[in-house]
Design a protein around this motif. Sequence first.
Motif, PDB file in Angstrom:
ATOM      1  N   ARG A  47       8.087  14.007   7.755  1.00 41.07           N
ATOM      2  CA  ARG A  47       7.410  14.602   6.590  1.00 41.07           C
ATOM      3  C   ARG A  47       6.017  14.017   6.414  1.00 41.07           C
ATOM      4  N   TYR A  48       5.897  12.706   6.588  1.00 40.34           N
ATOM      5  CA  TYR A  48       4.613  12.025   6.462  1.00 40.34           C
ATOM      6  C   TYR A  48       3.618  12.553   7.487  1.00 40.34           C
ATOM      7  N   ILE A  49       4.053  12.678   8.732  1.00 34.91           N
ATOM      8  CA  ILE A  49       3.172  13.174   9.789  1.00 34.91           C
ATOM      9  C   ILE A  49       2.744  14.612   9.511  1.00 34.91           C
ATOM     10  N   LEU A  50       3.701  15.463   9.149  1.00 34.15           N
ATOM     11  CA  LEU A  50       3.371  16.862   8.868  1.00 34.15           C
ATOM     12  C   LEU A  50       2.430  16.994   7.675  1.00 34.15           C
ATOM     13  N   THR A  51       2.632  16.174   6.658  1.00 34.14           N
ATOM     14  CA  THR A  51       1.782  16.222   5.464  1.00 34.14           C
ATOM     15  C   THR A  51       0.357  15.808   5.794  1.00 34.14           C
ATOM     16  N   THR A  52       0.183  14.714   6.526  1.00 35.12           N
ATOM     17  CA  THR A  52      -1.179  14.277   6.854  1.00 35.12           C
ATOM     18  C   THR A  52      -1.867  15.263   7.793  1.00 35.12           C
ATOM     19  N   GLN A  53      -1.105  15.877   8.690  1.00 34.00           N
ATOM     20  CA  GLN A  53      -1.703  16.877   9.588  1.00 34.00           C
ATOM     21  C   GLN A  53      -2.109  18.123   8.806  1.00 34.00           C
ATOM     22  N   ALA A  54      -1.256  18.566   7.905  1.00 28.91           N
ATOM     23  CA  ALA A  54      -1.566  19.776   7.126  1.00 28.91           C
ATOM     24  C   ALA A  54      -2.762  19.547   6.205  1.00 28.91           C
ATOM     25  N   ALA A  55      -2.862  18.353   5.652  1.00 18.56           N
ATOM     26  CA  ALA A  55      -3.967  18.047   4.743  1.00 18.56           C
ATOM     27  C   ALA A  55      -5.244  17.675   5.494  1.00 18.56           C
ATOM     28  N   LYS A  56      -5.108  17.480   6.812  1.00 16.39           N
ATOM     29  CA  LYS A  56      -6.239  17.103   7.660  1.00 16.39           C
ATOM     30  C   LYS A  56      -6.918  15.840   7.133  1.00 16.39           C
ATOM     31  N   VAL A  57      -6.102  14.849   6.863  1.00 16.95           N
ATOM     32  CA  VAL A  57      -6.613  13.562   6.404  1.00 16.95           C
ATOM     33  C   VAL A  57      -6.250  12.486   7.409  1.00 16.95           C
ATOM     34  N   GLY A  58      -7.020  11.436   7.389  1.00 22.07           N
ATOM     35  CA  GLY A  58      -6.734  10.282   8.224  1.00 22.07           C
ATOM     36  C   GLY A  58      -6.128   9.184   7.374  1.00 22.07           C
ATOM     37  N   VAL A  59      -5.354   8.375   7.992  1.00 15.14           N
ATOM     38  CA  VAL A  59      -4.712   7.275   7.284  1.00 15.14           C
ATOM     39  C   VAL A  59      -5.050   5.995   8.029  1.00 15.14           C
ATOM     40  N   TRP A  60      -5.428   4.983   7.263  1.00 12.56           N
ATOM     41  CA  TRP A  60      -5.768   3.720   7.886  1.00 12.56           C
ATOM     42  C   TRP A  60      -5.222   2.576   7.056  1.00 12.56           C
ATOM     43  N   GLU A  61      -5.157   1.426   7.690  1.00  7.88           N
ATOM     44  CA  GLU A  61      -4.638   0.236   7.034  1.00  7.88           C
ATOM     45  C   GLU A  61      -5.635  -0.894   7.252  1.00  7.88           C
ATOM     46  N   TRP A  62      -5.869  -1.656   6.218  1.00  6.02           N
ATOM     47  CA  TRP A  62      -6.775  -2.790   6.325  1.00  6.02           C
ATOM     48  C   TRP A  62      -5.993  -4.055   6.061  1.00  6.02           C
ATOM     49  N   ASN A  63      -5.973  -4.950   7.011  1.00  2.00           N
ATOM     50  CA  ASN A  63      -5.272  -6.216   6.876  1.00  2.00           C
ATOM     51  C   ASN A  63      -6.281  -7.266   6.435  1.00  2.00           C
ATOM     52  N   GLN A  64      -6.207  -7.710   5.186  1.00  2.00           N
ATOM     53  CA  GLN A  64      -7.171  -8.659   4.653  1.00  2.00           C
ATOM     54  C   GLN A  64      -7.073 -10.016   5.335  1.00  2.00           C
ATOM     55  N   GLN A  65      -5.901 -10.403   5.778  1.00  2.17           N
ATOM     56  CA  GLN A  65      -5.732 -11.719   6.387  1.00  2.17           C
ATOM     57  C   GLN A  65      -6.506 -11.850   7.688  1.00  2.17           C
ATOM     58  N   ILE A  66      -6.537 -10.796   8.472  1.00  2.73           N
ATOM     59  CA  ILE A  66      -7.250 -10.866   9.746  1.00  2.73           C
ATOM     60  C   ILE A  66      -8.523 -10.028   9.743  1.00  2.73           C
ATOM     61  N   GLY A  67      -8.750  -9.275   8.672  1.00  2.00           N
ATOM     62  CA  GLY A  67      -9.942  -8.449   8.569  1.00  2.00           C
ATOM     63  C   GLY A  67      -9.946  -7.267   9.517  1.00  2.00           C
ATOM     64  N   GLY A  68      -8.792  -6.894  10.020  1.00  2.00           N
ATOM     65  CA  GLY A  68      -8.706  -5.797  10.978  1.00  2.00           C
ATOM     66  C   GLY A  68      -8.295  -4.494  10.325  1.00  2.00           C
ATOM     67  N   ARG A  69      -8.626  -3.413  10.986  1.00  2.00           N
ATOM     68  CA  ARG A  69      -8.254  -2.078  10.515  1.00  2.00           C
ATOM     69  C   ARG A  69      -7.444  -1.388  11.587  1.00  2.00           C
ATOM     70  N   ARG A  70      -6.478  -0.583  11.149  1.00  2.00           N
ATOM     71  CA  ARG A  70      -5.665   0.217  12.068  1.00  2.00           C
ATOM     72  C   ARG A  70      -5.705   1.653  11.607  1.00  2.00           C
ATOM     73  N   PHE A  71      -5.891   2.566  12.537  1.00  2.00           N
ATOM     74  CA  PHE A  71      -5.940   3.989  12.222  1.00  2.00           C
ATOM     75  C   PHE A  71      -4.646   4.652  12.673  1.00  2.00           C
ATOM     76  N   PHE A  72      -4.064   5.457  11.793  1.00  2.00           N
ATOM     77  CA  PHE A  72      -2.810   6.117  12.095  1.00  2.00           C
ATOM     78  C   PHE A  72      -2.970   7.599  12.377  1.00  2.00           C
TER      79      PHE A  72
END
Length: 85
Positions: A47-72
């Motif tokens: 459901r999460y994958i279908l919702t983000t694809q239908a909305a044409k949005v990107g999802v990312w995560e920012w880890n404050q401890q390491i200052g890194g970003r991940r794109f989903f």
Amino acid sequence: MSQAWTSSPSLGGGRSPSGDCYGRVWYFQDITERKRAEDKLYQSQERYILTTQAAKVGVWEWNQQIGGRRFFSKMDASLLHTLLE
């Protein structure tokens, strides 16, 4: 009708000097609840994958401890960079 799941590993038995197998221990474990939880997680992810694809949005995560970003999901990197500044 409900479905039940079991796991049934076996423990090795022994062998006689002539090579005959003289024993084996089997045990069964009910893993129905684990399988149901796995199924619910899979459905939620779908459901999460279908919702983000239908909305044409990107999802990312920012880890404050390491200052890194991940794109989903795919997102225009230049747009994301502008949003993060």
